[in-house]
Design an enzyme around this catalytic site. Sequence first.
Site, short mmCIF file in Angstrom:
data_model
loop_
_atom_site.label_atom_id
_atom_site.label_comp_id
_atom_site.label_asym_id
_atom_site.label_seq_id
_atom_site.Cartn_x
_atom_site.Cartn_y
_atom_site.Cartn_z
CD GLU A 52 -1.36 -2.35 2.10
OE1 GLU A 52 -2.15 -2.97 2.82
OE2 GLU A 52 -0.13 -2.63 2.02
CB THR A 196 18.42 -37.78 0.17
OG1 THR A 196 17.18 -38.50 0.19
CG2 THR A 196 18.50 -36.96 -1.10
CG LEU A 297 12.19 -37.20 5.41
CD1 LEU A 297 12.14 -37.24 6.93
CD2 LEU A 297 13.30 -36.26 4.94
CG ASN A 298 8.77 -38.31 0.77
OD1 ASN A 298 9.24 -37.27 1.23
ND2 ASN A 298 8.89 -38.64 -0.51
#
Length: 366
Positions: A52, A196, A297-298
């Site tokens: 703004e 990983t 890990l996922n």
Amino acid sequence: MEDFEYMHLAVQLAKQGCGWVNPNPMVGAVVVKDGTIIGQGYHKKYGEPHAERNALADCQISPSGAVLYVTLEPCCHHGKTPPCTEAIIESGIRRVVVGSSDPNPLVAGNGIAVLRSHGIEVTENTAKDECDRLNKSFFHYIQNKTPYVIMKYAMTTDGKIATHTGESQWITGPAARRHVHESRHRYSSIMVGVNTVIADDPMLTCRLENGRNPLRIICDTNLRTPLQSKIAVTAHTVPTLIATAVTDSKRHQPYLDAACEILVLPKKDRHIDLNILMQRLGEKQIDSLLLEGGGTLNWSALQSGMISKVQAYIAPKLFGGNGNTPISGLGVRHPDESFLLSKPVITQIGEDILLESEVISVFQKP
């Protein structure tokens, strides 16, 4: 032009702050007087003036009597910058058109109330869905005090993220890989597991020209990150955090010498407690996290309930065999226990397809 069209322009302006304003929201603003745009602006960088104020400063003629279009409710509190409501009132703006409401408890309708108390007309929820999509991570972070987590993976059409020999470069094409780097620029942090790091030795950086590197986070319960890995040797130039359960300060020291930050966490089910990790990251003002982990890990992340969104890149390739899948672990026992996702948004990126879904329900064991 109608209100919706001016707000759409404000949204496009807001997107220019992508990656630079976190943990603040992306916001754009347009000032219109007698049917002519006389000023426009966006929040450019965290700690700098809001949209703004930038739009009002851009006006070459007086904004008195004009209409201000802004994608998010104006702030009414002192933070890094003064309240935007003050600047709007002082400018003589007669009407403010707002896209999204601000869930920040310091605002939460108070910005609109302040404007109305000074005789300014306020129109709410113009192009609300479009404006809301800008700031999903901000809304989650401000309401939960934890990062908005996106689980991202690339797989073949038969659901493999690597061949049976562990090779994974490259599953997707150049366009999809560029899109991943755009996400790395947008979100505050990126996280993988230590396996990983050991297997792939990734950099986890943003390779876009003038892009911003996310904070790199390694989940490393037993502190096995190789000191010769690309991540460790570049920690002096790219912020890197290792989350571990190891409390021995002597084992921490080589990583500290390499400029890595060490975060010690308790264990849960033999690994670091991911929920506590999310709380600690929230305390560090990390508002968003791109999870590029492996299957183990996922699965842990899904079980923890920390995943808000899934990005699945699907390549028109078939690996066959026993290659790794995006989510491993034990898995659910019955289809009724599935993690449910929203209807996916489908995007063609080069030769690949991206499916994006929100996590809408997580099965809880009785």
